[in-house]
Motif scaffolding. Structure first.
Motif, PDB file in Angstrom:
ATOM      1  N   VAL A   1      81.105  67.839  72.304  1.00 52.11           N
ATOM      2  CA  VAL A   1      82.018  66.839  72.853  1.00 52.11           C
ATOM      3  C   VAL A   1      83.429  67.234  72.440  1.00 52.11           C
ATOM      4  O   VAL A   1      83.708  67.404  71.246  1.00 52.11           O
ATOM      5  CB  VAL A   1      81.701  65.429  72.323  1.00 52.11           C
ATOM      6  N   ARG A   2      84.305  67.393  73.432  1.00 52.84           N
ATOM      7  CA  ARG A   2      85.699  67.744  73.155  1.00 52.84           C
ATOM      8  C   ARG A   2      86.612  66.590  73.575  1.00 52.84           C
ATOM      9  O   ARG A   2      86.366  65.934  74.598  1.00 52.84           O
ATOM     10  CB  ARG A   2      86.112  69.009  73.907  1.00 52.84           C
ATOM     11  N   LEU A   3      87.643  66.390  72.784  1.00 51.05           N
ATOM     12  CA  LEU A   3      88.666  65.410  73.125  1.00 51.05           C
ATOM     13  C   LEU A   3      89.870  66.156  73.686  1.00 51.05           C
ATOM     14  O   LEU A   3      90.455  67.001  73.003  1.00 51.05           O
ATOM     15  CB  LEU A   3      89.068  64.597  71.887  1.00 51.05           C
ATOM     16  N   ILE A   4      90.210  65.848  74.928  1.00 52.02           N
ATOM     17  CA  ILE A   4      91.295  66.532  75.620  1.00 52.02           C
ATOM     18  C   ILE A   4      92.509  65.613  75.697  1.00 52.02           C
ATOM     19  O   ILE A   4      92.412  64.469  76.162  1.00 52.02           O
ATOM     20  CB  ILE A   4      90.875  66.946  77.047  1.00 52.02           C
TER      21      ILE A   4
ATOM     22  N   GLU B   1      78.501  75.012  78.753  1.00 55.16           N
ATOM     23  CA  GLU B   1      78.907  74.709  80.128  1.00 55.16           C
ATOM     24  C   GLU B   1      79.408  73.268  80.222  1.00 55.16           C
ATOM     25  O   GLU B   1      78.739  72.328  79.757  1.00 55.16           O
ATOM     26  CB  GLU B   1      77.731  74.904  81.080  1.00 55.16           C
ATOM     27  N   VAL B   2      80.574  73.071  80.832  1.00 53.26           N
ATOM     28  CA  VAL B   2      81.115  71.729  81.024  1.00 53.26           C
ATOM     29  C   VAL B   2      80.251  70.991  82.040  1.00 53.26           C
ATOM     30  O   VAL B   2      80.017  71.473  83.151  1.00 53.26           O
ATOM     31  CB  VAL B   2      82.581  71.777  81.520  1.00 53.26           C
ATOM     32  N   VAL B   3      79.758  69.798  81.641  1.00 54.94           N
ATOM     33  CA  VAL B   3      78.898  69.023  82.534  1.00 54.94           C
ATOM     34  C   VAL B   3      79.559  67.741  83.012  1.00 54.94           C
ATOM     35  O   VAL B   3      79.138  67.166  84.028  1.00 54.94           O
ATOM     36  CB  VAL B   3      77.549  68.687  81.861  1.00 54.94           C
ATOM     37  N   ARG B   4      80.607  67.281  82.271  1.00 56.17           N
ATOM     38  CA  ARG B   4      81.237  66.033  82.694  1.00 56.17           C
ATOM     39  C   ARG B   4      82.505  65.785  81.898  1.00 56.17           C
ATOM     40  O   ARG B   4      82.622  66.210  80.753  1.00 56.17           O
ATOM     41  CB  ARG B   4      80.275  64.856  82.500  1.00 56.17           C
ATOM     42  N   GLN B   5      83.447  65.064  82.517  1.00 56.77           N
ATOM     43  CA  GLN B   5      84.622  64.549  81.832  1.00 56.77           C
ATOM     44  C   GLN B   5      84.740  63.066  82.165  1.00 56.77           C
ATOM     45  O   GLN B   5      84.564  62.661  83.317  1.00 56.77           O
ATOM     46  CB  GLN B   5      85.897  65.282  82.257  1.00 56.77           C
ATOM     47  N   VAL B   6      85.031  62.255  81.138  1.00 54.34           N
ATOM     48  CA  VAL B   6      85.188  60.812  81.327  1.00 54.34           C
ATOM     49  C   VAL B   6      86.401  60.351  80.532  1.00 54.34           C
ATOM     50  O   VAL B   6      86.785  60.990  79.540  1.00 54.34           O
ATOM     51  CB  VAL B   6      83.940  60.033  80.871  1.00 54.34           C
ATOM     52  N   PRO B   7      87.029  59.242  80.929  1.00 55.18           N
ATOM     53  CA  PRO B   7      88.135  58.700  80.140  1.00 55.18           C
ATOM     54  C   PRO B   7      87.674  58.346  78.733  1.00 55.18           C
ATOM     55  O   PRO B   7      86.566  57.843  78.528  1.00 55.18           O
ATOM     56  CB  PRO B   7      88.548  57.452  80.925  1.00 55.18           C
ATOM     57  N   CYS B   8      88.500  58.626  77.762  1.00 56.15           N
ATOM     58  CA  CYS B   8      88.170  58.326  76.367  1.00 56.15           C
ATOM     59  C   CYS B   8      88.141  56.814  76.159  1.00 56.15           C
ATOM     60  O   CYS B   8      89.091  56.117  76.539  1.00 56.15           O
ATOM     61  CB  CYS B   8      89.199  58.977  75.435  1.00 56.15           C
ATOM     62  N   PRO B   9      87.073  56.274  75.570  1.00 56.40           N
ATOM     63  CA  PRO B   9      87.004  54.826  75.356  1.00 56.40           C
ATOM     64  C   PRO B   9      87.866  54.411  74.163  1.00 56.40           C
ATOM     65  O   PRO B   9      88.235  55.250  73.333  1.00 56.40           O
ATOM     66  CB  PRO B   9      85.526  54.596  75.060  1.00 56.40           C
ATOM     67  N   PRO B  10      88.184  53.137  74.034  1.00 53.63           N
ATOM     68  CA  PRO B  10      88.895  52.659  72.843  1.00 53.63           C
ATOM     69  C   PRO B  10      88.023  52.828  71.600  1.00 53.63           C
ATOM     70  O   PRO B  10      86.790  52.850  71.693  1.00 53.63           O
ATOM     71  CB  PRO B  10      89.144  51.181  73.149  1.00 53.63           C
ATOM     72  N   PRO B  11      88.633  52.961  70.430  1.00 50.00           N
ATOM     73  CA  PRO B  11      87.855  53.037  69.195  1.00 50.00           C
ATOM     74  C   PRO B  11      86.927  51.826  69.055  1.00 50.00           C
ATOM     75  O   PRO B  11      87.316  50.702  69.355  1.00 50.00           O
ATOM     76  CB  PRO B  11      88.929  53.047  68.104  1.00 50.00           C
ATOM     77  N   GLY B  12      85.705  52.090  68.628  1.00 48.01           N
ATOM     78  CA  GLY B  12      84.729  51.019  68.464  1.00 48.01           C
ATOM     79  C   GLY B  12      83.830  50.816  69.659  1.00 48.01           C
ATOM     80  O   GLY B  12      82.776  50.180  69.559  1.00 48.01           O
TER      81      GLY B  12
ATOM     82  N   VAL C   1      84.373  57.100  69.277  1.00 50.38           N
ATOM     83  CA  VAL C   1      85.630  57.668  68.790  1.00 50.38           C
ATOM     84  C   VAL C   1      86.263  56.701  67.805  1.00 50.38           C
ATOM     85  O   VAL C   1      85.929  55.513  67.767  1.00 50.38           O
ATOM     86  CB  VAL C   1      86.615  57.972  69.947  1.00 50.38           C
ATOM     87  N   ASP C   2      87.174  57.216  66.980  1.00 52.90           N
ATOM     88  CA  ASP C   2      87.948  56.362  66.086  1.00 52.90           C
ATOM     89  C   ASP C   2      89.394  56.839  66.081  1.00 52.90           C
ATOM     90  O   ASP C   2      89.771  57.738  66.839  1.00 52.90           O
ATOM     91  CB  ASP C   2      87.352  56.336  64.680  1.00 52.90           C
ATOM     92  N   GLY C   3      90.213  56.244  65.228  1.00 49.85           N
ATOM     93  CA  GLY C   3      91.630  56.602  65.169  1.00 49.85           C
ATOM     94  C   GLY C   3      92.461  55.738  66.090  1.00 49.85           C
ATOM     95  O   GLY C   3      92.038  54.650  66.513  1.00 49.85           O
ATOM     96  N   PRO C   4      93.646  56.199  66.449  1.00 48.68           N
ATOM     97  CA  PRO C   4      94.533  55.410  67.311  1.00 48.68           C
ATOM     98  C   PRO C   4      93.963  55.282  68.724  1.00 48.68           C
ATOM     99  O   PRO C   4      93.131  56.098  69.145  1.00 48.68           O
ATOM    100  CB  PRO C   4      95.835  56.211  67.308  1.00 48.68           C
ATOM    101  N   PRO C   5      94.390  54.259  69.477  1.00 47.51           N
ATOM    102  CA  PRO C   5      93.889  54.086  70.846  1.00 47.51           C
ATOM    103  C   PRO C   5      94.235  55.294  71.707  1.00 47.51           C
ATOM    104  O   PRO C   5      95.272  55.933  71.527  1.00 47.51           O
ATOM    105  CB  PRO C   5      94.629  52.826  71.329  1.00 47.51           C
ATOM    106  N   PRO C   6      93.354  55.625  72.644  1.00 46.22           N
ATOM    107  CA  PRO C   6      93.631  56.764  73.536  1.00 46.22           C
ATOM    108  C   PRO C   6      94.795  56.450  74.480  1.00 46.22           C
ATOM    109  O   PRO C   6      95.016  55.297  74.857  1.00 46.22           O
ATOM    110  CB  PRO C   6      92.322  56.943  74.300  1.00 46.22           C
ATOM    111  N   ASP C   7      95.512  57.482  74.852  1.00 48.47           N
ATOM    112  CA  ASP C   7      96.641  57.345  75.767  1.00 48.47           C
ATOM    113  C   ASP C   7      96.513  58.443  76.823  1.00 48.47           C
ATOM    114  O   ASP C   7      97.219  59.444  76.796  1.00 48.47           O
ATOM    115  CB  ASP C   7      97.959  57.464  74.998  1.00 48.47           C
ATOM    116  N   GLY C   8      95.551  58.249  77.718  1.00 53.07           N
ATOM    117  CA  GLY C   8      95.291  59.255  78.730  1.00 53.07           C
ATOM    118  C   GLY C   8      94.374  60.359  78.266  1.00 53.07           C
ATOM    119  O   GLY C   8      94.215  61.372  78.971  1.00 53.07           O
TER     120      GLY C   8
END
Length: 558
Positions: free
Chosen positions: A230-233, A192-203, A175-182
């Motif tokens: 891949v979706r960003l929620i 079909e949704v197979v998994r959800q994980v916390p978004c990692p920091p850019p880089g 991922v890139d852009g600003p840091p994730p906040d939840g």
């Protein structure tokens, strides 16, 4: 890669255009140029070298930053928005991106395509390459609108693992852009949704395994494609960004000295192919690509070597759907030891190599990565660039095979690094002038090189004839059947194909070449009638020569 959520804007169409011989010349945007296209193809413009500047207005959606994505801008590219330089690219065939800061209202976008040769600025391009290097925005470009308050999916790859038959794959996401906040990354396979994980920091890269529920293999006979997303929620549960791509479940490997696809022995039958047509240069249309693939398929081919640069993603998409296997390689053609040892060249080569693997990782049609065609792999001083190139590719993609085409097999020093040994051989054409029967030299040359490789300890590696051919002028039909005639080319290639495919020590053959292609200007062209490499089994307009049918008979077993 496509998107369902983010706003994506195609930049195809007419742009304002200006040409300058030198930077200090005035820039008058009084002409129009179509994107994608080459600016140095048509009469009046053919052969000119300088700076082609393209201008148009863009406007980002409210609250969005932008990402410009270019398939290829040749030879070198500089991107300017509102008078500020935002990015450049120095390999004319490599895809690249440029970030655009958020801003309201219309913005002036200028892309400068500089097709001059410059060993310092664009060291991967040399004027003496045996193919013409055009200038312009050669492949499609687009503008992605990304919410400025959220991170975004920069890229992802999905690679089949050892359990590919059961649908096992590995996701790798950046991922890139600003840091994730939840924020959360959501992964889907075939919807079909197979998994959800916390978004990692850019880089940082997220890597995990997943499994396709109803797996179907990708093969030559049944090139089935699955879909990954891949979706960003956002923290409020909204999907704010996504990336979607197709992929195939298949495995390419070497077992017991044999090339294997999905556990079955594989014999490659194909051609080398340049992305070129006389009416559009290197900026060929998707329709032309589809037509070329139809001609390859009709000739009994299952394989194409994309020489000698990054392939157009549209072409690879077509190969994925058709079940056509591909060798993709980094830009390179016969560089000297001085070039290969130059730190500036090595840096540019490394960047372009990574861009190739990153862009094409999800294409199941790509089974081979290559680089440095006919480079000085016979010298100890070039060890570092060969070793680091193999290492870089294998770190990025451990699932595919890696090779390079050598024309110095007897003295080549780095064949042990190759998964497949690839030989560019031209017995009876460049060698042995005056021989009474050049065609008779083909089989003995094959035997000699195979025996040498066996003696050097390479019996466990498959061997591919990566180039072989002779020049032929379309329509030259002479009772003598001599050099440059259609009859001689047909006889030569028929014997080359027969000899290679009948010998179990070879894993296949890639004929040089699919269609006649313009080469560089100057002294080199004195050995190329019409300033073309005329070794195609079709001429530049895809009119078939006698050799096309001769090869087809061998490839199809007729």
């Amino acid at each position: 890669m496509r998107h369902r959520i983010r706003k994506t804007e195609s930049l195809t169409g007419y742009w304002e255009f200006a040409f300058q011989r030198r930077e200090e010349d005035s820039c008058d945007f009084s002409a129009l140029a179509y994107v994608p296209s080459a600016f140095d193809v048509l009469p009046g413009d053919a052969g000119r070298r300088g700076l082609g500047s393209y201008r148009r207005m863009i406007e980002l959606a409210p609250g969005c930053r932008g990402c410009l994505r270019f398939g290829a801008v040749s030879i070198g590219a500089k991107v300017v928005v509102d008078g500020g330089w935002l990015g450049r690219n120095t390999c004319g065939y490599a895809p690249f991106t440029v970030d655009v800061p958020a801003g309201a209202g219309p913005r002036e976008l200028i892309v400068v395509a500089d097709n001059r040769f410059d060993a310092e600025r664009t060291p991967m391009h040399e004027p003496s390459f045996d193919f013409y290097q055009h200038g312009g925005i050669l492949r499609p470009a687009r503008l992605d609108h990304l919410p400025d308050s959220h991170p975004s999916v920069a890229r992802f790859s999905i690679l089949p693992t050892s359990g590919y038959r059961e649908g096992a794959v590995e996701f790798r996401v950046n991922v890139d852009g600003p840091p994730p906040d939840g924020h959360v990354l959501e992964f889907r396979l075939d919807g079909e949704v197979v998994r959800q994980v916390p978004c990692p920091p850019p880089g940082e890269k997220t890597i995990f395994d997943a499994c396709v529920r109803n797996p179907k293999l990708w093969s030559l006979e049944s090139p089935h494609l699955h879909e990954a997303e891949v979706r960003l929620i956002a923290p409020d549960g909204r999907a704010v960004d996504d990336a979607v791509d197709s992929f195939g479940l298949r495995r390419v490997e070497v077992i017991g000295g044999k090339l294997m696809l999905n556990g079955d022995a594989l014999q490659l039958r194909g051609f080398n192919r340049h992305e070129w047509h006389p009416s559009c240069g290197s900026a060929t249309s998707e329709a032309q690509m589809a037509s070329d693939l139809a001609l390859l398929r009709h000739a009994g081919c299952n394989f194409v070597r994309g020489c000698h640069y990054h392939q157009d993603q549209r072409f690879l998409d077509l190969c994925d759907r058709m079940g056509m296997l591909v060798w993709e390689e980094n830009l390179g053609w016969g560089q000297s030891e001085q070039v290969l040892c130059d730190p500036n060249f090595r840096d540019h080569h490394r960047q372009a190599l990574a861009a190739m693997v990153e862009a094409s990782m999800n294409h199941p049609s790509v089974i081979l990565w290559g680089f440095l065609n006919e480079g000085r792999s016979d010298l100890p001083v070039t060890e570092e660039i060969y070793a680091e190139s193999f290492q870089l590719i294998r770190e990025m993609d451990p699932t595919r095979l890696v090779t390079y085409a050598t024309n110095r097999p007897g003295t080549d020093r780095y064949l042990s690094l190759c998964d497949i040994i690839s030989l560019n051989l031209y017995p009876g054409w460049y060698s042995d002038p005056g021989h009474p029967d050049p065609v008779a030299l083909i089989a003995p040359a094959f035997d000699t090189h195979l025996a040498d490789l066996h003696a050097r300890g390479f019996a466990d590696k498959p061997v591919l004839i990566s180039e072989i051919g002779v020049e032929c002028l379309y329509g030259w039909r002479d009772s003598h059947g001599d050099f440059f005639s259609e009859a001689f080319q047909a006889r030569y290639l028929s014997e080359a194909c027969r000899a290679a495919l009948a010998d179990a020590r070879f894993c296949g053959i890639a004929i040089w070449h699919f269609a006649d292609t313009r080469t560089c200007s100057g002294g080199f062209a004195l050995g190329r009638p019409r300033t073309f490499n005329n070794k195609g089994v079709l001429d530049e307009f895809r009119r078939t020569k006698e050799a096309y049918e001769a090869v087809r008979k061998v490839f199809c077993g007729n």
